[in-house]
Enzyme design. Structure first.
Site, PDB file in Angstrom:
ATOM      1  N   TYR A 175      -7.770  32.314  16.136  1.00 13.04           N
ATOM      2  CA  TYR A 175      -8.024  30.880  16.190  1.00 13.04           C
ATOM      3  C   TYR A 175      -9.432  30.594  16.710  1.00 13.04           C
ATOM      4  CZ  TYR A 175      -2.850  30.506  16.101  1.00 13.04           C
ATOM      5  OH  TYR A 175      -1.517  30.603  15.775  1.00 13.04           O
TER       6      TYR A 175
ATOM      7  N   ARG B 244       8.646  28.174  24.173  1.00  9.62           N
ATOM      8  CA  ARG B 244       7.382  28.322  23.467  1.00  9.62           C
ATOM      9  C   ARG B 244       6.613  29.505  24.032  1.00  9.62           C
ATOM     10  NH1 ARG B 244       2.593  23.733  22.975  1.00  9.62           N
ATOM     11  NH2 ARG B 244       1.161  24.993  21.697  1.00  9.62           N
TER      12      ARG B 244
ATOM     13  N   HIS C  28      -3.221  23.045   8.061  1.00 15.24           N
ATOM     14  CA  HIS C  28      -2.698  24.214   7.350  1.00 15.24           C
ATOM     15  C   HIS C  28      -2.295  23.875   5.912  1.00 15.24           C
ATOM     16  CE1 HIS C  28      -2.573  27.766   9.815  1.00 15.24           C
ATOM     17  NE2 HIS C  28      -2.011  27.150  10.834  1.00 15.24           N
TER      18      HIS C  28
ATOM     19  N   GLY D 216       3.962  26.241  19.072  1.00 17.24           N
ATOM     20  CA  GLY D 216       3.592  24.837  19.193  1.00 17.24           C
ATOM     21  C   GLY D 216       3.969  24.081  17.938  1.00 17.24           C
ATOM     22  N   GLY D 217       3.740  24.696  16.809  1.00 16.46           N
ATOM     23  CA  GLY D 217       4.107  24.121  15.528  1.00 16.46           C
ATOM     24  C   GLY D 217       4.130  25.200  14.477  1.00 16.46           C
ATOM     25  N   MET D 218       4.781  24.908  13.371  1.00 14.50           N
ATOM     26  CA  MET D 218       4.799  25.819  12.231  1.00 14.50           C
ATOM     27  C   MET D 218       4.594  24.985  10.980  1.00 14.50           C
ATOM     28  SD  MET D 218       4.917  28.851  11.129  1.00 14.50           S
ATOM     29  CE  MET D 218       4.662  29.243   9.390  1.00 14.50           C
ATOM     30  N   GLU D 219       3.631  25.405  10.170  1.00 10.48           N
ATOM     31  CA  GLU D 219       3.092  24.594   9.091  1.00 10.48           C
ATOM     32  C   GLU D 219       3.928  24.628   7.823  1.00 10.48           C
ATOM     33  OE1 GLU D 219       0.910  28.657   9.062  1.00 10.48           O
ATOM     34  OE2 GLU D 219       1.652  27.239  10.548  1.00 10.48           O
TER      35      GLU D 219
ATOM     36  N   GLU E 121      -5.733  30.841  10.565  1.00  5.23           N
ATOM     37  CA  GLU E 121      -5.791  30.170  11.866  1.00  5.23           C
ATOM     38  C   GLU E 121      -7.203  29.750  12.277  1.00  5.23           C
ATOM     39  OE1 GLU E 121      -3.263  29.042  12.907  1.00  5.23           O
ATOM     40  OE2 GLU E 121      -1.612  30.329  12.242  1.00  5.23           O
TER      41      GLU E 121
ATOM     42  N   HIS F  65      -3.399  20.288  13.671  1.00  7.99           N
ATOM     43  CA  HIS F  65      -3.500  21.702  13.310  1.00  7.99           C
ATOM     44  C   HIS F  65      -2.538  22.034  12.164  1.00  7.99           C
ATOM     45  CE1 HIS F  65      -4.436  25.961  14.253  1.00  7.99           C
ATOM     46  NE2 HIS F  65      -3.199  26.170  13.809  1.00  7.99           N
ATOM     47  N   GLU F  66      -1.274  21.634  12.329  1.00  7.51           N
ATOM     48  CA  GLU F  66      -0.298  21.981  11.300  1.00  7.51           C
ATOM     49  C   GLU F  66      -0.588  21.238   9.994  1.00  7.51           C
ATOM     50  OE1 GLU F  66       1.181  24.492  12.175  1.00  7.51           O
ATOM     51  OE2 GLU F  66       0.848  24.268  14.324  1.00  7.51           O
TER      52      GLU F  66
END
Length: 625
Positions: free
Chosen positions: A404, A577, A324, A293-296, A343, A320-321
């Site tokens: 999470y 994804r 992080h 979904g995303g990468m921080e 997480e 969320h990201e």
């Protein structure tokens, strides 16, 4: 307990400020639980403190080639430094003056790659000249047809957890934080972006015929999995004074609208837990094959295009990201056995950002759905006694998204017990105390006891900290936040379950979260007539919402509903994804002689569109041991 190499002992304390963290290397944890079994490095003997990359992207050969210059801090009398690599072609290793250094490449491990052992001979800086392989697990080379513009190829990296060793020779462990800089050379009609400060603007610098270079710098020590890069036909649009979004030109306006609330999110996050310490917060919307979904990645969050639905209902991914930037990037799990410190903290923090920006009820929707996911994961893991429901355990062994869901529920339970103001003050001080440092579960619990519980035996007993961290299942004191909005969805769901018409659902204006509550709440066994009614009335097979399409596919597959297969086939060929496609392949494989041939056929068609890590994960699903 943190033990530093002797040369640093007088310079560094465990409460280093951000400024000091930029001047001297981050500490290495040496307690038993901080030992990382996913690295060959011996950082207490010799550790990498800085990585300097000078690489050229070759789209024809699908390789990166050039040099990595590593600064090494070694204990007195240390003879060698051990790096992690994965199938790199090593051409030479020298000291800073160009004198060759002896080296060996160890035996290959399918999961960990190889150890690159270099004799230091007194060197404090080493230069590794190398080239990546076309199949490097961190890198995905996309042909033009798999991009939004369909005209140019695209390259991106995904380092977490230990994939970066396939394109960067370094000590690839989250507990060995490193600063870095890079020069990336690409064809002149491409733009390179990275997870650090951009030094050359949008046009780069000339680098020979048909090529130009972009330079980047990260002056704060980060875990090496956060070094990230992308190259493609990219354009930029600002979303605020310190934020903006990169995307292919065709996606740019829609992407900028979808993430348009990001400045409000940054302000909310800072008000909660202290200053944002990374300068800019930009985002990159990638092609559909991006596996998460995303990468921080610091200064440049990577985002899946599946969040773009035109209604900002999936901006929790952005929150969320962003979160992080404190939990994960600022304070990082020392090993992957404690991934929940990243997480779980971030999921809790994300929810607080969403509440501050959008209100308590929207945040309650997300928390309530996370509770659903928590219950489902515990059940699918084998029940509350299953070892994989522990927060601290073997690396990557925690089931599903329990890092999470269980992790955030743990923190929410502590907040409920001590009160929000007191818990917020504690978390803010926690991030300050451990900024730019690694952490373990044992370290966090010790900090919690010292700075929040402070000897209150009644509170200690009430919280059950060790049970939460080290035991399977869900303690009875877990706090469940319930959403009034989702309760309304539940009422409509109950009517449908009782045999009422689907037309009465009236989902116009539903957010993704409302759709998920409804679709995931439907009984898994349905008649073909009911499935047809659901699909035709709600437009499930034609939905532009990837979350809806995935949930509908799971339900259709559970009932072997063949009219849905063309839509499912198109979906797994257009989205990479993992969260959305893995359940589809798992569901097909559970359907035995009917579903397994379909799963293998779909994967054979779609494999080339997936990131190598995603493709490997799906292959393990369809080829069980």
């Amino acid at each position: 307990m943190r033990i530093l190499l002797p040369a640093l002992a007088v310079l560094m304390t465990t409460t280093a400020s951000a400024a000091l963290a930029q001047q001297v290397p981050a500490p290495i944890l040496t307690t038993p639980e901080a030992k990382d079994v996913w690295t060959r490095a011996q950082p207490q003997v010799a550790r990498v403190t800085h990585v300097g990359l000078d690489l050229t992207a070759d789209f024809a050969k699908k390789t990166m080639r050039g040099t990595a210059t590593l600064d090494v801090l070694a204990a007195r009398n240390a003879r060698e430094v051990i790096l992690d690599i994965d199938d790199l072609v090593i051409a030479s290793v020298t000291n800073a003056a160009g004198k060759p250094l002896p080296y060996t490449v160890g035996q290959d491990d399918p999961e960990l790659g190889q150890a690159l052992t270099i004799q230091l001979n007194g060197a404090k800086r080493i230069v590794v000249r190398y080239e990546t392989r076309p199949g490097a697990t961190a890198l995905q080379w996309l042909p033009p047809q798999l991009t939004a513009g369909k005209a140019k190829p695209y390259l991106f990296s995904q380092g977490q957890p230990i994939n970066n060793r396939s394109w960067i020779p370094t000590q690839d462990s989250p507990g060995i934080r490193q600063t870095w800089d890079a020069k990336i050379t690409v064809p002149t009609d491409f733009v390179a972006v990275m997870s650090g400060e951009r030094l050359d603007g949008a046009k780069g610098q000339p680098a020979g015929k048909g090529m130009h270079s972009f330079r980047f710098r990260m002056d704060k020590p980060v875990p090496p999995y956060l070094i990230a890069m992308a190259v493609g036909d990219l354009a930029f649009k600002a979303t605020g004074p310190r934020s903006g979004v990169w995307a292919e030109p065709r996606q740019l306006d829609a992407a900028a609208y979808e993430v348009g609330d990001v400045e409000k999110m940054i302000d909310a996050a800072e008000a909660l837990y202290g200053p944002y310490r990374w300068g800019r917060y930009d985002m990159l919307v990638l092609p559909p094959s991006f596996p998460f979904g995303g990468m921080e990645n610091p200064t440049l969050t990577f985002l899946t295009p599946t969040i773009i639905t035109g209604d900002r209902s999936n901006t929790d991914v952005v929150a969320h990201e962003l979160a992080h930037s404190w939990s994960g990037n600022l304070v990082t799990n020392a090993t992957w056995s404690d991934n929940w410190l990243n997480e779980g903290f971030t999921t809790y923090f994300e929810n607080r950002i969403m509440e501050a920006v959008y209100g308590a009820e929207r945040a309650a929707m997300y928390a309530d759905l996370d509770w659903d996911g928590l219950q489902s994961d515990i059940k699918d893991a084998g029940g509350p006694h299953a070892p994989t429901t522990r927060l601290h355990g073997e690396p990557s062994a925690t089931f599903g998204q329990l890092d999470y869901f269980k992790g955030s529920t743990f923190l929410r339970t502590v907040e409920h017990a001590v009160g929000r103001p007191r818990f917020d003050a504690y978390l803010r001080s926690y991030f300050d105390r451990h900024a730019f440092q690694p952490q373990t579960t044992a370290g966090f619990l010790a900090d919690l006891r010292a700075n929040l519980i402070k000897g209150d035996q009644a509170l200690e007993a009430k919280l059950e900290l060790d049970r939460w961290a080290y035991q399977p299942g869900l303690p009875e004191n877990a706090v469940h936040v319930q959403s009034a909005t989702l309760a309304q969805v539940d009422a409509k769901l109950a009517a449908v379950k009782a045999g009422g018409p689907v037309s009465a659902v009236q989902p116009q204006g539903w957010s993704t979260q409302q759709w998920m509550r409804f679709l995931n709440g439907l009984p898994r066994q349905q008649t073909p007539a009911r499935l047809k009614e659901l699909d035709e009335t709600l437009g499930l097979s034609k939905s532009n919402n990837a979350y809806v399409r995935s949930a509908w596919a799971e339900l259709a597959i559970a009932n072997r509903y063949e009219p849905a297969l063309p839509s499912i086939q198109a979906f797994v060929n257009s989205v990479g994804r993992g969260l959305l496609i893995r359940p589809i392949y798992e569901g097909l494989m559970k359907q035995g002689d009917w579903g397994q041939p379909i799963a293998r056929r779909f994967f054979a068609e779609a494999r080339g569109t997936y990131h190598p890590a995603t493709a490997g994960g799906v292959e393990r699903i369809i080829t069980p041991k």
